[in-house]
Design a protein around this motif. Structure first.
Motif, mmCIF file in Angstrom:
data_model
loop_
_atom_site.group_PDB
_atom_site.id
_atom_site.type_symbol
_atom_site.label_atom_id
_atom_site.label_comp_id
_atom_site.label_asym_id
_atom_site.label_seq_id
_atom_site.Cartn_x
_atom_site.Cartn_y
_atom_site.Cartn_z
ATOM 1 N N LYS A 46 -4.542 2.570 11.542
ATOM 2 C CA LYS A 46 -3.145 2.272 11.160
ATOM 3 C C LYS A 46 -2.843 2.652 9.709
ATOM 4 O O LYS A 46 -1.761 2.378 9.206
ATOM 5 C CB LYS A 46 -2.851 0.770 11.341
ATOM 6 N N ARG A 47 -3.816 3.256 9.017
ATOM 7 C CA ARG A 47 -3.584 3.574 7.606
ATOM 8 C C ARG A 47 -2.374 4.495 7.392
ATOM 9 O O ARG A 47 -1.527 4.202 6.544
ATOM 10 C CB ARG A 47 -4.853 4.154 6.981
ATOM 11 N N PRO A 48 -2.236 5.583 8.179
ATOM 12 C CA PRO A 48 -1.057 6.442 7.980
ATOM 13 C C PRO A 48 0.248 5.685 8.242
ATOM 14 O O PRO A 48 1.233 5.857 7.524
ATOM 15 C CB PRO A 48 -1.249 7.559 9.013
ATOM 16 N N MET A 49 0.246 4.820 9.254
ATOM 17 C CA MET A 49 1.453 4.032 9.552
ATOM 18 C C MET A 49 1.773 3.110 8.376
ATOM 19 O O MET A 49 2.916 3.035 7.913
ATOM 20 C CB MET A 49 1.206 3.213 10.833
ATOM 21 N N LEU A 50 0.737 2.444 7.854
ATOM 22 C CA LEU A 50 0.980 1.511 6.743
ATOM 23 C C LEU A 50 1.471 2.280 5.522
ATOM 24 O O LEU A 50 2.405 1.858 4.832
ATOM 25 C CB LEU A 50 -0.294 0.723 6.427
ATOM 26 N N TYR A 51 0.857 3.442 5.287
ATOM 27 C CA TYR A 51 1.309 4.282 4.162
ATOM 28 C C TYR A 51 2.797 4.589 4.307
ATOM 29 O O TYR A 51 3.587 4.374 3.389
ATOM 30 C CB TYR A 51 0.510 5.591 4.103
ATOM 31 N N ALA A 52 3.187 5.082 5.487
ATOM 32 C CA ALA A 52 4.577 5.523 5.681
ATOM 33 C C ALA A 52 5.548 4.366 5.479
ATOM 34 O O ALA A 52 6.584 4.516 4.829
ATOM 35 C CB ALA A 52 4.731 6.119 7.071
ATOM 36 N N ARG A 53 5.184 3.206 6.014
ATOM 37 C CA ARG A 53 6.130 2.083 5.935
ATOM 38 C C ARG A 53 6.191 1.474 4.541
ATOM 39 O O ARG A 53 7.265 1.090 4.065
ATOM 40 C CB ARG A 53 5.790 1.048 6.996
ATOM 41 N N LEU A 54 5.038 1.409 3.863
ATOM 42 C CA LEU A 54 5.053 0.867 2.499
ATOM 43 C C LEU A 54 5.716 1.841 1.529
ATOM 44 O O LEU A 54 6.416 1.434 0.601
ATOM 45 C CB LEU A 54 3.629 0.578 2.009
ATOM 46 N N ALA A 55 5.489 3.130 1.751
ATOM 47 C CA ALA A 55 6.054 4.139 0.842
ATOM 48 C C ALA A 55 7.572 4.011 0.797
ATOM 49 O O ALA A 55 8.202 4.176 -0.246
ATOM 50 C CB ALA A 55 5.638 5.535 1.289
ATOM 51 N N ARG A 56 8.146 3.652 1.922
ATOM 52 C CA ARG A 56 9.599 3.442 1.963
ATOM 53 C C ARG A 56 10.010 2.271 1.082
ATOM 54 O O ARG A 56 11.034 2.294 0.410
ATOM 55 C CB ARG A 56 10.003 3.170 3.411
#
Ligand SMILES: C[S@@+](CC[C@H](N)C(=O)[O-])C[C@H]1O[C@@H](n2cnc3c(N)ncnc32)[C@H](O)[C@@H]1O
Length: 304
Positions: A46-56
């Protein structure tokens, strides 16, 4: 009919010009935070998902690094508002009207006749239903529509559906009861015309749940991790579908025990298609595909 705009989804495309990747160490820190505040377990995939959502979130706040974002959360968020947004950002809210339709068939064909029989026998014409992890409302509205159909309207019945979720963004959508019209594709046409209003002119392409359906439902924020839950039993029906899968087994067990403690003696629990009570709690009988009925007397913990 005046319809406000439906808010957007969190599943947007990739982020341009975002912060550099989330390091494994940062991932550990944030997934620990998510777990502590929502119970949601994020595996390494889930690291890419967490990155994308936190980056927002970083972009919205004008923060450049995940370290600064963490500092913001721990030092500059005394009321926990950003923490709430972070948790909202990581929940998965996939849902649909009439999702797992056999549950609503059971409700109409098995449970409502039993409710009628109880009414005839004991004069009790009330029902309490909990949609736990209700997301943007499709589930509780489907429950309400199913009951209105099967009972021939709510007149003479005291039916209340409490619908809860941790995510305040989806709860706001649920409360508004307004959807893009492709969302109601699974709703059979006769039910669509009886229980929904179609937008026209500026609101063309939107549908709104009618007031009589909304009147049966109370939406509230409830985080399974924050005990004691502000919901008392006995409840006749609990829907908790496609939420337990995000938790580890000890958390699933605690949540299921909380449901069991609130279920009426003959109360029914509906779980999602890949969920089960197997090896987690006892005292429930399997009565259908992911449908369980409480067996025996209510537990001492079931408070009225
Ligand atoms: C995938 S959706 C399922 C929606 C609906 N029950 C269905 O099956 O169509 C799961 C929901 O569980 C909610 N959820 C996740 N963690 C939660 C928690 N700790 N407390 C309450 N709700 C939570 C999420 O916000 C999300 O809306």
């Amino acid at each position: 009919m005046t319809l406000p705009e439906v808010s957007g989804s969190k599943a947007r495309g990739p982020l341009a010009g975002g912060p550099r990747d989330l390091t494994p160490r940062e991932f550990e820190v944030f997934r620990g935070l998510v777990h502590a505040h929502s119970g949601i377990t994020l595996g390494p995939e889930k690291r890419p998902m967490l990155y994308a959502r936190l980056a927002r979130r970083l972009r919205a706040l004008g923060i450049e690094t995940f370290t600064d974002y963490h500092r913001h959360l721990t030092e500059r968020d005394p009321r926990g508002e950003e923490l709430r947004r972070l948790v909202n950002a990581v929940t998965t809210n996939k849902t649909d009207f009439f999702r797992e339709a056999h549950h609503f068939q059971y409700l109409a064909e098995q449970w409502v006749p039993a409710l009628r029989a109880r009414a005839a026998r004991a004069g009790v014409r009330s029902a309490r239903i909990w949609s736990a992890g209700c997301s943007s409302g499709e589930e509780p509205y489907t429950i309400a529509v199913t009951l209105l159909e099967a009972l021939g309207g709510a007149a003479g019945w005291d039916v209340k559906i409490i619908a809860t979720d941790l995510d305040t963004d989806v709860l706001a959508q649920a409360q508004a009861g307004i959807y893009q019209d492709d969302r109601v594709a699974p709703v059979p046409d006769p039910l669509l015309s009886r229980y929904f209003l179609r937008g026209r002119g500026q609101t063309a392409g939107l549908v709104k749940v009618r007031d009589e359906v909304q009147a049966l439902i109370m939406f509230r924020r409830l985080n399974f991790m924050e005990e004691p839950w502000p919901i008392r039993g006995p409840l006749d029906v609990i829907f908790c579908r496609n939420a337990l899968i995000y938790f580890d087994r000890p958390t699933q067990r605690r949540i299921l025990e909380g449901f069991l403690a609130r279920l009426a003696p003959d109360g029914v629990l509906f779980l999602g298609h890949s969920e089960s009570i197997h090896g987690l709690v006892e005292g429930l009988t399997h009565v259908g595909n992911t449908i369980y009925r409480r067996a025996g007397a209510p537990s001492a913990a079931a408070a009225r």
